[in-house]
Write a protein that holds these residues in place. Structure first.
Motif, PDB file in Angstrom:
ATOM      1  N   LEU A   1     -14.723  -0.763  -5.335  1.00 18.85           N
ATOM      2  CA  LEU A   1     -13.344  -1.219  -5.177  1.00 18.85           C
ATOM      3  C   LEU A   1     -12.381  -0.042  -4.990  1.00 18.85           C
ATOM      4  N   GLN A   2     -12.601   1.051  -5.695  1.00 16.21           N
ATOM      5  CA  GLN A   2     -11.744   2.228  -5.520  1.00 16.21           C
ATOM      6  C   GLN A   2     -11.870   2.792  -4.109  1.00 16.21           C
ATOM      7  N   ASN A   3     -13.065   2.729  -3.541  1.00 11.85           N
ATOM      8  CA  ASN A   3     -13.276   3.232  -2.181  1.00 11.85           C
ATOM      9  C   ASN A   3     -12.562   2.394  -1.131  1.00 11.85           C
ATOM     10  N   MET A   4     -12.137   1.204  -1.489  1.00 13.86           N
ATOM     11  CA  MET A   4     -11.398   0.342  -0.559  1.00 13.86           C
ATOM     12  C   MET A   4      -9.918   0.707  -0.464  1.00 13.86           C
ATOM     13  N   ILE A   5      -9.395   1.369  -1.475  1.00 12.82           N
ATOM     14  CA  ILE A   5      -7.950   1.574  -1.555  1.00 12.82           C
ATOM     15  C   ILE A   5      -7.406   2.399  -0.388  1.00 12.82           C
ATOM     16  N   GLU A   6      -7.919   3.593  -0.190  1.00 14.85           N
ATOM     17  CA  GLU A   6      -7.362   4.484   0.835  1.00 14.85           C
ATOM     18  C   GLU A   6      -7.394   3.883   2.243  1.00 14.85           C
TER      19      GLU A   6
ATOM     20  N   THR B   1      -7.575   0.807   3.111  1.00 10.69           N
ATOM     21  CA  THR B   1      -6.803  -0.435   3.186  1.00 10.69           C
ATOM     22  C   THR B   1      -5.312  -0.164   3.224  1.00 10.69           C
ATOM     23  N   VAL B   2      -4.811   0.737   2.380  1.00  8.13           N
ATOM     24  CA  VAL B   2      -3.369   1.008   2.403  1.00  8.13           C
ATOM     25  C   VAL B   2      -2.949   1.660   3.716  1.00  8.13           C
ATOM     26  N   ALA B   3      -3.898   2.221   4.448  1.00  3.96           N
ATOM     27  CA  ALA B   3      -3.596   2.807   5.756  1.00  3.96           C
ATOM     28  C   ALA B   3      -3.507   1.752   6.861  1.00  3.96           C
ATOM     29  N   GLU B   4      -3.944   0.537   6.571  1.00  3.93           N
ATOM     30  CA  GLU B   4      -3.911  -0.526   7.581  1.00  3.93           C
ATOM     31  C   GLU B   4      -2.481  -0.973   7.856  1.00  3.93           C
ATOM     32  N   GLU B   5      -2.233  -1.274   9.118  1.00  2.00           N
ATOM     33  CA  GLU B   5      -0.933  -1.835   9.487  1.00  2.00           C
ATOM     34  C   GLU B   5      -0.785  -3.198   8.812  1.00  2.00           C
ATOM     35  N   GLY B   6       0.336  -3.400   8.149  1.00  2.00           N
ATOM     36  CA  GLY B   6       0.604  -4.679   7.522  1.00  2.00           C
ATOM     37  C   GLY B   6       0.283  -4.730   6.037  1.00  2.00           C
ATOM     38  N   CYS B   7      -0.366  -3.683   5.507  1.00  2.00           N
ATOM     39  CA  CYS B   7      -0.659  -3.645   4.076  1.00  2.00           C
ATOM     40  C   CYS B   7       0.538  -3.037   3.352  1.00  2.00           C
ATOM     41  N   LEU B   8       1.119  -3.791   2.450  1.00  2.00           N
ATOM     42  CA  LEU B   8       2.265  -3.320   1.668  1.00  2.00           C
ATOM     43  C   LEU B   8       1.838  -2.786   0.306  1.00  2.00           C
ATOM     44  N   ALA B   9       0.754  -3.319  -0.241  1.00  2.00           N
ATOM     45  CA  ALA B   9       0.251  -2.870  -1.539  1.00  2.00           C
ATOM     46  C   ALA B   9      -1.207  -3.270  -1.676  1.00  2.00           C
ATOM     47  N   TYR B  10      -1.957  -2.430  -2.371  1.00  2.00           N
ATOM     48  CA  TYR B  10      -3.373  -2.694  -2.628  1.00  2.00           C
ATOM     49  C   TYR B  10      -3.724  -1.930  -3.894  1.00  2.00           C
ATOM     50  N   GLU B  11      -3.696  -2.618  -5.027  1.00  2.00           N
ATOM     51  CA  GLU B  11      -3.798  -1.960  -6.328  1.00  2.00           C
ATOM     52  C   GLU B  11      -4.939  -2.555  -7.141  1.00  2.00           C
ATOM     53  N   LEU B  12      -5.728  -1.663  -7.739  1.00  2.00           N
ATOM     54  CA  LEU B  12      -6.868  -2.062  -8.551  1.00  2.00           C
ATOM     55  C   LEU B  12      -6.511  -1.941 -10.027  1.00  2.00           C
ATOM     56  N   TYR B  13      -6.848  -2.975 -10.788  1.00  2.00           N
ATOM     57  CA  TYR B  13      -6.630  -2.985 -12.237  1.00  2.00           C
ATOM     58  C   TYR B  13      -7.930  -3.374 -12.922  1.00  2.00           C
ATOM     59  N   LEU B  14      -8.186  -2.722 -14.053  1.00  3.27           N
ATOM     60  CA  LEU B  14      -9.358  -3.041 -14.859  1.00  3.27           C
ATOM     61  C   LEU B  14      -8.905  -3.714 -16.146  1.00  3.27           C
ATOM     62  N   HIS B  15      -9.709  -4.636 -16.642  1.00  2.00           N
ATOM     63  CA  HIS B  15      -9.402  -5.319 -17.891  1.00  2.00           C
ATOM     64  C   HIS B  15      -9.391  -4.282 -19.017  1.00  2.00           C
ATOM     65  N   PRO B  16      -8.427  -4.349 -19.936  1.00  2.00           N
ATOM     66  CA  PRO B  16      -8.317  -3.313 -20.973  1.00  2.00           C
ATOM     67  C   PRO B  16      -9.439  -3.307 -22.002  1.00  2.00           C
ATOM     68  N   THR B  17     -10.146  -4.424 -22.174  1.00  2.00           N
ATOM     69  CA  THR B  17     -11.214  -4.450 -23.182  1.00  2.00           C
ATOM     70  C   THR B  17     -12.563  -4.902 -22.634  1.00  2.00           C
TER      71      THR B  17
ATOM     72  N   HIS C   1     -14.672  -1.371   6.624  1.00  2.00           N
ATOM     73  CA  HIS C   1     -14.715  -1.033   5.194  1.00  2.00           C
ATOM     74  C   HIS C   1     -14.748  -2.292   4.324  1.00  2.00           C
ATOM     75  N   LEU C   2     -14.114  -3.372   4.763  1.00  2.00           N
ATOM     76  CA  LEU C   2     -14.200  -4.608   3.979  1.00  2.00           C
ATOM     77  C   LEU C   2     -15.578  -5.240   4.127  1.00  2.00           C
ATOM     78  N   GLU C   3     -16.146  -5.189   5.314  1.00  2.00           N
ATOM     79  CA  GLU C   3     -17.492  -5.737   5.502  1.00  2.00           C
ATOM     80  C   GLU C   3     -18.508  -5.004   4.636  1.00  2.00           C
ATOM     81  N   ALA C   4     -18.396  -3.674   4.539  1.00  2.00           N
ATOM     82  CA  ALA C   4     -19.306  -2.887   3.702  1.00  2.00           C
ATOM     83  C   ALA C   4     -19.109  -3.228   2.227  1.00  2.00           C
ATOM     84  N   CYS C   5     -17.860  -3.394   1.832  1.00  2.00           N
ATOM     85  CA  CYS C   5     -17.554  -3.749   0.446  1.00  2.00           C
ATOM     86  C   CYS C   5     -18.141  -5.119   0.119  1.00  2.00           C
ATOM     87  N   ALA C   6     -17.952  -6.074   0.979  1.00  4.70           N
ATOM     88  CA  ALA C   6     -18.450  -7.431   0.748  1.00  4.70           C
ATOM     89  C   ALA C   6     -19.970  -7.432   0.582  1.00  4.70           C
ATOM     90  N   ALA C   7     -20.663  -6.640   1.378  1.00  2.42           N
ATOM     91  CA  ALA C   7     -22.122  -6.563   1.270  1.00  2.42           C
ATOM     92  C   ALA C   7     -22.529  -5.986  -0.086  1.00  2.42           C
TER      93      ALA C   7
END
Length: 96
Positions: free
Chosen positions: A24-29, A31-47, A72-78
């Motif tokens: 999921l972290q590898n998707m961030i860079e 994805t945020v470079a894509e035209e039309g992406c305003l935000a793409y943020e990953l959060y982990l559960h605290p516990t 990059h999304l196709e690779a992530c989905a796989a």
């Protein structure tokens, strides 16, 4: 036109939590470079390290549709097929 916001939830298989986080972290860079992406943020559960959520914001449904076709999304989905307990849950929201 209102933006499109996504809440995407993931639950990793036992012992695969760090792999899920890396995928999921590898998707961030790219994805945020894509035209039309305003935000793409990953959060982990605290516990619970098996749970993660992506919060995404797109200018419109067309931008999101283009994202769904990226290599990059196709690779992530796989990779997710092997890492998740169950299919991810994707919820779409629009501003009111």
């Amino acid at each position: 036109m209102a933006t499109l916001t996504l809440n995407v939830r993931f639950t990793a298989k036992a012992g695969r939590e760090s792999e899920l986080r890396e995928v999921l972290q590898n998707m961030i860079e790219p994805t945020v470079a894509e035209e039309g992406c305003l935000a793409y943020e990953l959060y982990l559960h605290p516990t619970d390290p098996s749970k993660a959520v992506l919060l995404e914001e797109w200018v419109d449904a067309d931008a999101l549709a283009r994202h769904f076709e990226t290599p990059h999304l196709e690779a992530c989905a796989a990779a997710l097929d092997e890492l998740l307990v169950e299919p991810f849950q994707l919820r779409r929201f629009t501003e009111i």
